[in-house]
Design an enzyme around this catalytic site. Structure first.
Site, PDB file in Angstrom:
ATOM      1  N   HIS A  84     -31.044  45.704  36.552  1.00  0.00           N
ATOM      2  CA  HIS A  84     -30.778  46.658  37.640  1.00  0.00           C
ATOM      3  C   HIS A  84     -29.299  46.731  37.990  1.00  0.00           C
ATOM      4  O   HIS A  84     -28.863  47.691  38.631  1.00  0.00           O
ATOM      5  CB  HIS A  84     -31.623  46.324  38.873  1.00  0.00           C
ATOM      6  N   ASP A 114     -36.060  42.310  34.004  1.00  0.00           N
ATOM      7  CA  ASP A 114     -34.817  42.540  34.755  1.00  0.00           C
ATOM      8  C   ASP A 114     -33.655  41.740  34.162  1.00  0.00           C
ATOM      9  O   ASP A 114     -32.834  41.198  34.894  1.00  0.00           O
ATOM     10  CB  ASP A 114     -34.991  42.193  36.235  1.00  0.00           C
ATOM     11  N   SER A 192     -26.311  39.414  42.482  1.00  0.00           N
ATOM     12  CA  SER A 192     -27.365  39.628  41.498  1.00  0.00           C
ATOM     13  C   SER A 192     -26.811  39.479  40.092  1.00  0.00           C
ATOM     14  O   SER A 192     -25.747  40.005  39.773  1.00  0.00           O
ATOM     15  CB  SER A 192     -27.967  41.031  41.650  1.00  0.00           C
TER      16      SER A 192
END
Length: 362
Positions: A84, A114, A192
């Site tokens: 993402h 992911d 992230s």
């Protein structure tokens, strides 16, 4: 008397000058461990800037930038991050610890875990590798460190513990990722894709998300387990995508209300609605639906086999079916316990295929 007093006072002052700073700056073993790990590994955590194109209020196409973190995983310049973080990016730029910037090459990504891999052409001396450990045997309460490089402002360190293991999280691709690590170490926006590190200095996960009703960190963060990361990264580097097992069928969860309305002999399972001609399920002789029936407000295709177990593991829904199937690899043979529409039970051997690229398992 006065002279002795002043001598004692001077000696005491000197002792305080020496001792107090030592007391103030004395570090615990835990603090020393945090500092040592940060100084050794933070250079291997990079900032990733992604540029995507989107339409503004006036429908003009304009660039928009996002930021995330990543980990250097080898001296060839491969970097692991979240899918993402780089999704739909037209341009990817990586900033190293020393401020050097590189245009990154996209190697591959897997939205269902992911995970994504990039590559930069940087001198080996500038690349600090974050070693990968294992996510097996992790314990609640175990200390973890989250290192990130948010927004290109420099490396950051947050500390916490594993607050839960075995969580399930839905990835951007829609699939459920199992064995997710939950931590109270702060994972803020921009972190992230960075590594979750154990006290020995090994990556045990890739930080991926926070749970927050406000968007700010509230002490619930999640990381993809490194054992999943290692399996996915290996294939992304080799061929640019991750291979998922495939049976070549469209499934629907059989709810008790549906089963009762259709007068079936089984109340739960995954019903086959359609078969892909020539696919693994078709070759194995499984049956798909034949006719449409209305159950309440729903129109469903009925007549297909209902899968109730895979290699002895109970299947009560499509999510159960997919979760169990992901434990296998293309080419593996599985035994499906099925209930035919007429009520007979059967066991069918299916050799799993490789899911076609772009195919969405349902």
């Amino acid at each position: 008397m006065g002279q002795r007093f002043w001598k004692a006072w001077v000696v005491g002052l000197c002792v305080m000058v020496v001792i107090i700073p030592r007391m103030a700056w004395s570090l615990t073993d835990d603090e020393k461990n945090n500092i040592e790990l940060y100084e050794r590994l933070s250079r291997g955590v990079v900032n990733i800037t992604s540029t995507v194109l989107e339409r503004d209020f006036f429908f003009n196409i304009v660039p928009r930038q996002g930021a995330g973190s990543g980990s250097v995983i080898d001296k060839r310049g491969h970097i692991v991050t979240n899918h993402h973080v780089i999704e739909d990016a037209r341009k990817l730029e990586v900033t190293l610890f020393n401020g050097k910037k590189y245009t990154a090459k996209f190697i591959g990504s897997d939205p269902n875990s992911d995970i994504a891999v990039l590559k930069i052409d940087a001198p080996k001396k500038d690349l600090t590798v974050i070693p990968m450990g294992t996510s097996k045997g992790l314990k609640v309460g175990q200390k973890v460190l989250a290192i990130g490089n948010p927004f290109g402002l420099g490396q950051t360190l947050t500390r916490g513990v594993i607050s839960s293991v075995g969580r399930t999280l839905r990835a951007p691709g829609g699939a459920l990722v199992e064995d997710i690590i939950q931590t109270d170490a702060s994972i803020n926006p921009g972190n992230s894709g960075g590594p979750l590190i154990d006290s020995s200095g090994f990556m045990i996960g890739v930080n991926t998300a926070i749970f927050s009703p406000t968007g700010a960190n509230v002490g619930i963060g999640f990381a993809i387990p490194v054992d999943t990361v290692k399996a996915v990264v290996r294939e992304l580097i080799d061929k640019g995508y991750y291979s998922y097992p495939w049976i070549g069928a469209t499934l629907m969860t059989m709810f008790p209300d549906f089963a009762e309305a259709l007068q079936l002999r089984v109340s739960r399972g995954a019903m086959i609605m359609e078969l892909v001609p020539g696919g693994p399920a078709d070759k194995a002789g499984l049956r798909g639906g034949k006719t449409r029936a209305q159950v309440g407000n729903y129109i469903i295709v009925v007549g297909g086999d209902i899968v109730v177990a895979i290699d002895g593991h109970a299947v009560e829904s499509v999510e159960d079916f997919m979760r169990i199937l992901r434990r296998y690899r293309p080419g593996d043979k599985v035994i499906l316990d099925v209930v035919h529409w007429e009520g007979d039970r059967d066991r069918v051997a299916v050799v799993l295929g490789e899911r076609p690229q772009g195919y969405r398992m349902r």
